[in-house]
Scaffold this active site. Sequence first.
Site, PDB file in Angstrom:
ATOM      1  N   GLU A 173       0.791  -1.236   0.000  1.00 13.10           N
ATOM      2  CA  GLU A 173       0.000   0.000   0.000  1.00 13.10           C
ATOM      3  C   GLU A 173       0.822   1.285   0.000  1.00 13.10           C
ATOM      4  O   GLU A 173       0.639   2.154   0.863  1.00 13.10           O
ATOM      5  CB  GLU A 173      -0.978  -0.018   1.184  1.00 13.10           C
ATOM      6  CG  GLU A 173      -1.907  -1.220   1.168  1.00 13.10           C
ATOM      7  CD  GLU A 173      -2.803  -1.309   2.400  1.00 13.10           C
ATOM      8  OE1 GLU A 173      -2.786  -0.379   3.232  1.00 13.10           O
ATOM      9  OE2 GLU A 173      -3.510  -2.318   2.520  1.00 13.10           O
ATOM     10  N   ASN A 216       1.955  -5.277  -3.083  1.00 10.09           N
ATOM     11  CA  ASN A 216       0.553  -5.556  -2.764  1.00 10.09           C
ATOM     12  C   ASN A 216      -0.202  -4.261  -2.500  1.00 10.09           C
ATOM     13  O   ASN A 216       0.298  -3.366  -1.822  1.00 10.09           O
ATOM     14  CB  ASN A 216       0.505  -6.445  -1.513  1.00 10.09           C
ATOM     15  CG  ASN A 216      -0.871  -7.004  -1.212  1.00 10.09           C
ATOM     16  OD1 ASN A 216      -1.489  -7.635  -2.050  1.00 10.09           O
ATOM     17  ND2 ASN A 216      -1.344  -6.786   0.011  1.00 10.09           N
ATOM     18  N   HIS A 252     -10.841  -6.261  -2.193  1.00  7.01           N
ATOM     19  CA  HIS A 252     -11.890  -6.076  -1.190  1.00  7.01           C
ATOM     20  C   HIS A 252     -13.063  -5.395  -1.894  1.00  7.01           C
ATOM     21  O   HIS A 252     -12.960  -4.224  -2.268  1.00  7.01           O
ATOM     22  CB  HIS A 252     -11.395  -5.190  -0.042  1.00  7.01           C
ATOM     23  CG  HIS A 252     -10.249  -5.764   0.731  1.00  7.01           C
ATOM     24  ND1 HIS A 252     -10.383  -6.862   1.533  1.00  7.01           N
ATOM     25  CD2 HIS A 252      -8.948  -5.373   0.827  1.00  7.01           C
ATOM     26  CE1 HIS A 252      -9.219  -7.139   2.115  1.00  7.01           C
ATOM     27  NE2 HIS A 252      -8.322  -6.243   1.690  1.00  7.01           N
ATOM     28  N   GLU A 281      -6.273 -10.825  -0.918  1.00  5.79           N
ATOM     29  CA  GLU A 281      -7.069 -10.548   0.288  1.00  5.79           C
ATOM     30  C   GLU A 281      -8.559 -10.522  -0.042  1.00  5.79           C
ATOM     31  O   GLU A 281      -9.304  -9.679   0.458  1.00  5.79           O
ATOM     32  CB  GLU A 281      -6.653  -9.212   0.908  1.00  5.79           C
ATOM     33  CG  GLU A 281      -5.177  -9.142   1.260  1.00  5.79           C
ATOM     34  CD  GLU A 281      -4.785  -7.857   1.984  1.00  5.79           C
ATOM     35  OE1 GLU A 281      -5.693  -7.132   2.467  1.00  5.79           O
ATOM     36  OE2 GLU A 281      -3.568  -7.578   2.071  1.00  5.79           O
ATOM     37  N   ASP A 283     -12.322 -10.556  -0.336  1.00  2.74           N
ATOM     38  CA  ASP A 283     -13.581 -10.677   0.400  1.00  2.74           C
ATOM     39  C   ASP A 283     -14.592  -9.774  -0.297  1.00  2.74           C
ATOM     40  O   ASP A 283     -14.240  -8.730  -0.834  1.00  2.74           O
ATOM     41  CB  ASP A 283     -13.453 -10.364   1.898  1.00  2.74           C
ATOM     42  CG  ASP A 283     -12.780  -9.056   2.232  1.00  2.74           C
ATOM     43  OD1 ASP A 283     -12.686  -8.168   1.351  1.00  2.74           O
ATOM     44  OD2 ASP A 283     -12.350  -8.899   3.387  1.00  2.74           O
TER      45      ASP A 283
END
Length: 352
Positions: A173, A216, A252, A281, A283
């Site tokens: 990030e 990432n 996400h 990640e 979801d």
Amino acid sequence: MVMSTSISHAPAPRHRRSRARSALVLGMAGLLAAAGVTALSGTAEAASTLGAAAAEKGRYFGAAVAAQHLGESGYAATLNTEFNSSTPENEMKWDAVERTRNSFTFGAADQIVNHAQSRGMKVRGHTLVWHSQLPGWVGGLGAADLRSAMNNHINKVMQHYKGKIHSWDVVNEAFQDGNSGARRSSPFQDKLGDGFIEEAFRTARAADPAAKLCYNDYNTDGINAKSNAVYNLVRDFKARGVPIDCVGFQSHFNSASPVPGDYQANLKRFADLGVDVQITELDIEGSGTAQANNYSNVVKACLAVSRCTGITVWGVTDKYSWRASGTPLLFDGNYTKKPAYHAVLSALGGSG
């Protein structure tokens, strides 16, 4: 991850060769028939779990894991049965392993790594350099001390797990949200400048040459200003020989930020630079058919890009998700398989 705030002999006479060949063919046919029965039954069994179905497609299917929940039978059973990769959710972050400068504590992270290895799972390392979940002492360092601390942290953590981690999120990030494509303000960016990312990757390559090194980030899933900035970074690194092997797309999603229509195209453009892409990640908030369709679309996009090597969902069960109220995972609070689970298994070519 985004926090809540945001795989010679001499020839025999001809007649003897003929008989031998016939016997060999018959024998091989018998062996193949027997093997075929085994292979078919093994395939049918294998394809009934996420990890096994993904493995048949040459991918892994993993979950973020919290050490504190491994003692819960439902949690451990679901993890062990369904997944073939683990990512420590918080246990490898800087504040967890080096709360005090040069004093390292690996207990909780070791628990996850040992659990995974004992069950033949891969492990993703998450994360080495990130602006969040930093102990206070890091931000207080001057530039020279900070560079030394960053390189020491990367070396100590990666050497501790050398040979045990298939991919590391080296830098996490580092870019701002929005349309600027600018770097995010952080102790590393502010004091070390743009070069800190390259330095982190070069240090990481020396620390464990066999591990895949990833950048990432989130909100980079479609083609936008932020993903363009990351794309330009990766293209520059590849052109100059800076070590980078993969890019992680956190993925996400929710109703306000659904799976973008150019998700697959975005994964492919990064892969075309010569790096692997990983969904790190995943979801997706929601429920029922809508959530199932979104999950299916993500899996199909990964399968359509040959260098998309695996998918990790950010948690095992809704009840422990960082977005629990949005029920974003594949298993509910009772570890029951949701429609999204069946959609993912089906997209992977499996059957439950």
